[in-house]
Design a protein around this motif. Structure first.
Motif, PDB file in Angstrom:
ATOM      1  N   ALA A  55       1.224  -1.424   0.287  1.00 53.64           N
ATOM      2  CA  ALA A  55       0.524   0.414   0.059  1.00 53.64           C
ATOM      3  C   ALA A  55       1.103   1.190  -0.321  1.00 53.64           C
ATOM      4  CB  ALA A  55      -1.151  -0.119   0.920  1.00 53.64           C
ATOM      5  N   VAL A  56       1.867   1.140   1.067  1.00 55.06           N
ATOM      6  CA  VAL A  56       2.954   2.427   1.060  1.00 55.06           C
ATOM      7  C   VAL A  56       4.166   2.799  -0.787  1.00 55.06           C
ATOM      8  CG1 VAL A  56       5.209   3.305   1.575  1.00 55.06           C
ATOM      9  CG2 VAL A  56       3.327   2.038   3.306  1.00 55.06           C
ATOM     10  N   GLY A  57       3.634   1.553  -1.343  1.00 54.62           N
ATOM     11  CA  GLY A  57       4.214   1.531  -2.492  1.00 54.62           C
ATOM     12  C   GLY A  57       3.438   2.531  -3.484  1.00 54.62           C
ATOM     13  N   ARG A  58       2.332   2.151  -3.223  1.00 52.14           N
ATOM     14  CA  ARG A  58       1.005   2.799  -4.655  1.00 52.14           C
ATOM     15  C   ARG A  58       0.516   3.397  -3.908  1.00 52.14           C
ATOM     16  NH1 ARG A  58      -1.678  -1.905  -2.937  1.00 52.14           N
ATOM     17  NH2 ARG A  58      -3.200  -1.389  -1.499  1.00 52.14           N
ATOM     18  N   ALA A  59       1.048   4.428  -3.211  1.00 53.28           N
ATOM     19  CA  ALA A  59       0.019   5.549  -2.412  1.00 53.28           C
ATOM     20  C   ALA A  59       0.217   6.484  -3.070  1.00 53.28           C
ATOM     21  CB  ALA A  59      -0.008   5.316  -0.338  1.00 53.28           C
ATOM     22  N   ASP A  60      -0.460   8.225  -2.931  1.00 58.00           N
ATOM     23  CA  ASP A  60      -0.417   9.026  -3.639  1.00 58.00           C
ATOM     24  C   ASP A  60      -0.623   9.819  -3.017  1.00 58.00           C
ATOM     25  OD1 ASP A  60      -0.622  11.207  -5.337  1.00 58.00           O
ATOM     26  OD2 ASP A  60      -2.624  10.715  -5.772  1.00 58.00           O
ATOM     27  N   SER A  61       0.727  10.310  -2.727  1.00 58.17           N
ATOM     28  CA  SER A  61       1.146  10.669  -1.251  1.00 58.17           C
ATOM     29  C   SER A  61       0.260  12.090  -1.204  1.00 58.17           C
ATOM     30  CB  SER A  61       2.200  10.988  -1.284  1.00 58.17           C
ATOM     31  OG  SER A  61       3.250  11.965  -2.309  1.00 58.17           O
ATOM     32  N   THR A  62       0.394  12.813  -2.665  1.00 59.94           N
ATOM     33  CA  THR A  62      -0.800  13.938  -2.300  1.00 59.94           C
ATOM     34  C   THR A  62      -1.878  14.235  -1.921  1.00 59.94           C
ATOM     35  OG1 THR A  62      -1.647  13.862  -4.892  1.00 59.94           O
ATOM     36  CG2 THR A  62       0.709  14.627  -5.029  1.00 59.94           C
ATOM     37  N   VAL A  63      -2.229  12.964  -1.893  1.00 60.49           N
ATOM     38  CA  VAL A  63      -3.654  13.398  -1.453  1.00 60.49           C
ATOM     39  C   VAL A  63      -4.094  12.905   0.475  1.00 60.49           C
ATOM     40  CG1 VAL A  63      -4.924  12.554  -3.556  1.00 60.49           C
ATOM     41  CG2 VAL A  63      -4.609  11.137  -2.237  1.00 60.49           C
ATOM     42  N   LEU A  64      -2.794  12.672   0.683  1.00 59.99           N
ATOM     43  CA  LEU A  64      -2.613  12.351   1.984  1.00 59.99           C
ATOM     44  C   LEU A  64      -2.836  13.390   3.237  1.00 59.99           C
ATOM     45  CD1 LEU A  64      -0.920   8.928   1.627  1.00 59.99           C
ATOM     46  CD2 LEU A  64      -3.060   9.534   1.873  1.00 59.99           C
ATOM     47  N   PRO A  65      -2.811  13.188   4.163  1.00 60.59           N
ATOM     48  CA  PRO A  65      -3.333  14.381   5.480  1.00 60.59           C
ATOM     49  C   PRO A  65      -1.387  14.267   6.157  1.00 60.59           C
ATOM     50  CG  PRO A  65      -3.775  12.318   6.366  1.00 60.59           C
ATOM     51  CD  PRO A  65      -3.739  11.968   5.428  1.00 60.59           C
ATOM     52  N   ARG A  66      -0.784  15.269   5.603  1.00 61.84           N
ATOM     53  CA  ARG A  66       0.655  15.895   6.266  1.00 61.84           C
ATOM     54  C   ARG A  66       1.024  15.500   7.945  1.00 61.84           C
ATOM     55  NH1 ARG A  66       3.145  21.105   4.565  1.00 61.84           N
ATOM     56  NH2 ARG A  66       2.606  21.468   2.427  1.00 61.84           N
ATOM     57  N   LEU A  67       1.678  14.758   8.356  1.00 64.53           N
ATOM     58  CA  LEU A  67       2.450  14.465   8.646  1.00 64.53           C
ATOM     59  C   LEU A  67       2.047  14.724  10.323  1.00 64.53           C
ATOM     60  CD1 LEU A  67       3.945  11.721  11.192  1.00 64.53           C
ATOM     61  CD2 LEU A  67       5.856  12.572  10.054  1.00 64.53           C
ATOM     62  N   ALA A  68       2.619  16.079   9.449  1.00 68.34           N
ATOM     63  CA  ALA A  68       2.772  18.034  10.346  1.00 68.34           C
ATOM     64  C   ALA A  68       1.668  18.026  10.923  1.00 68.34           C
ATOM     65  CB  ALA A  68       3.624  18.568  10.015  1.00 68.34           C
ATOM     66  N   ASP A  69       0.266  17.898  10.668  1.00 63.58           N
ATOM     67  CA  ASP A  69      -0.742  17.864  11.066  1.00 63.58           C
ATOM     68  C   ASP A  69      -1.525  16.895  11.840  1.00 63.58           C
ATOM     69  OD1 ASP A  69      -0.218  20.064   9.823  1.00 63.58           O
ATOM     70  OD2 ASP A  69      -1.304  19.815   7.527  1.00 63.58           O
ATOM     71  N   VAL A  70      -1.487  15.779  11.750  1.00 62.03           N
ATOM     72  CA  VAL A  70      -2.163  14.646  12.740  1.00 62.03           C
ATOM     73  C   VAL A  70      -1.057  14.538  14.344  1.00 62.03           C
ATOM     74  CG1 VAL A  70      -2.498  12.930  10.671  1.00 62.03           C
ATOM     75  CG2 VAL A  70      -0.472  12.645  12.144  1.00 62.03           C
ATOM     76  N   ARG A  71      -1.806  14.182  15.096  1.00 62.30           N
ATOM     77  CA  ARG A  71      -1.695  13.512  16.120  1.00 62.30           C
ATOM     78  C   ARG A  71      -1.339  12.917  16.496  1.00 62.30           C
ATOM     79  NH1 ARG A  71      -2.354  15.151  21.422  1.00 62.30           N
ATOM     80  NH2 ARG A  71      -2.480  14.111  22.805  1.00 62.30           N
ATOM     81  N   LEU A  72       0.286  12.913  16.363  1.00 55.68           N
ATOM     82  CA  LEU A  72       0.872  11.164  16.939  1.00 55.68           C
ATOM     83  C   LEU A  72       0.466  10.864  18.304  1.00 55.68           C
ATOM     84  CD1 LEU A  72       3.828  12.813  14.675  1.00 55.68           C
ATOM     85  CD2 LEU A  72       2.302  10.635  13.914  1.00 55.68           C
TER      86      LEU A  72
END
Lengths: 289, 289
Positions: A55-72
């Motif tokens: 899934a990581v290999g085929r992911a279209d990163s442009t549509v994903l939330p930024r790491l900086a914006d999620v709560r870890l």
């Protein structure tokens, strides 16, 4: 892969960090793709790991939330947190030299209440007046591990993450056992992610740096580690059945001569960064409650 | 009340021990009556405790299963297990006397994998060649406990149970920290039940006896305890938020001079019984794996 736990309305879900073509880290939610409720579950499941990798290999990163914006959240919530004391040559308090290694690892326990997320503040309670930091690499266990040989031990390791083994030196030195000084609520920031062993198979030749308020106080190679990962997993598994998500923190290197010369407890507002080649960095801010 | 966890097909449910008119202990299932999934949940819920007390009062013990016939789980599965070293006057290893009490409690941690049910065997793995026992009273926390004053501390205690703080002395003494010698799988039999504080409000004037294969090796009054329950809850809660079901084990008294003179590791088939006035007894059989 770099794997994280994302806190969505109090529920922690596994995710992967995907570097976009713009160089910005983004997060792919892995819970539906892998059927894993938590990252610890995912780590223990080979089919889920394979699905995650695809899934990581085929992911279209442009549509994903930024790491900086999620709560870890903390990447894992270990049932058991085992830590090494004096596991780097030159750690001054131990009086160790390469010629006289300790006969056995000195292992201590931190309680589960210590674990914090990679962006959580460390809140120093009034009773903790002598707070100190130790930048470390934590080994994350991937499967149930009981009495494994050293040769087979690495198959039980899911990956590595960064850990700040925060202590209150006052409480630590009140009695022979360090336990309480090591186990204050939140005194164990962990993360930001787990780098899996397909990406970082071992800890050889990595540079660890620890910065306190911008000043580097530790700079050491992981090659100075006395007891290595495979041995530690083997050694501990003779008596403790390790579970997926449990961590073994491999100890902190000696501080620079300058930092050793003066010990000043951490004060409100100070930050500590732990940085290791290939494993990322963990920056923690300390505040007074 | 005497509260237990009953293992029904791998599911642990809260129950109360009811003494029948025939003197035989029987078990009342409290899960439906109280709506509590586990005994730790029940302990944290005042309404559930009241409902349990009423149900015990009106129970027809003759129709209930015998305690001897059910499978007992550990009464609680603590996230955090804090133990006291050298907490009785005269504990020989500490060189303590009533005139020179230690300035602070010496607290150590056992990991969660140590907890065993009250009838579970303690299986000594090949790596543990110097196994020893310590009979103790464990304080069971009833509610979330953070930074409580000593005067308020007892309201956070649900009750007391018995604990065998099993150690491997070889591993314990390999380094300054005792952690590994204290944390072998199953090296913490707990139970058989929790006696709630309405029945046993404090530990004053109780007799503890520990028997090894029928020979009494410890006979001591709880009045020789150095640090009492209210102080310990207060002290620990300054830095660790205790959770319902967490335990604080109050340390073991000194052994008899005879038992001190010879230390012989536990062998396959030996039994150890811990017995305290009003708290029942916990008998554990040790076997080689």
């Amino acid at each position: 892969m770099r794997l994280v736990s994302v806190d969505i309305d109090g529920q922690e879900r596994p995710g992967a960090v995907v570097a976009g073509p713009d160089g910005v880290d983004r997060v792919l939610d892995l819970s539906a793709i892998t059927g894993s409720a938590t990252l610890a579950q995912l780590l223990a499941d080979d089919a889920a790991l394979t699905a995650a990798r695809a899934a990581v290999g085929r992911a279209d990163s442009t549509v994903l939330p930024r790491l900086a914006d999620v709560r870890l959240a903390p990447p894992v919530r270990p049932r058991t947190i085992l830590c090494l004391g004096y596991n780097y040559e030159g750690h001054v308090e131990a009086g160790l030299s390469p010629e006289t290694p300790p006969p056995y690892p000195n292992v201590f326990i931190k309680t589960a209440n210590t674990i914090g997320g990679p962006r959580d503040l460390v809140v120093m309670p009034p009773a903790a007046t002598d707070v100190d930091y130790e930048g470390e690499i934590a080994v994350v266990i991937g499967r149930v591990t009981r009495d494994v040989d050293e040769a087979d031990a690495m198959a039980h390791v899911a990956g590595y993450t960064l850990f700040n083994d925060v202590s209150d030196r006052g409480w630590q030195n009140r009695a022979s056992q360090w336990a309480l000084g090591k186990s204050v609520d939140g005194f164990g920031p962990l993360g930001p992610w787990i780098v899996t062993t397909d990406e970082v198979p071992d800890l050889a030749g990595r540079l660890m740096e620890v910065e306190r308020d911008g000043v580097v106080t530790v700079r050491a190679s992981t090659d100075a580690m006395v007891y290595g990962v495979a041995f530690l997993v083997h050694y501990l598994s003779q008596i403790i059945t390790l579970q997926p998500g449990d961590i073994i923190s491999t100890g902190t290197p000696a501080r620079s001569a300058q930092a050793q010369a003066v010990h000043v407890p951490l004060a409100h507002g100070e930050t500590v960064t732990v940085r290791v080649t290939g494993l990322g960095e963990l920056t923690t801010t300390f505040v007074r409650s």
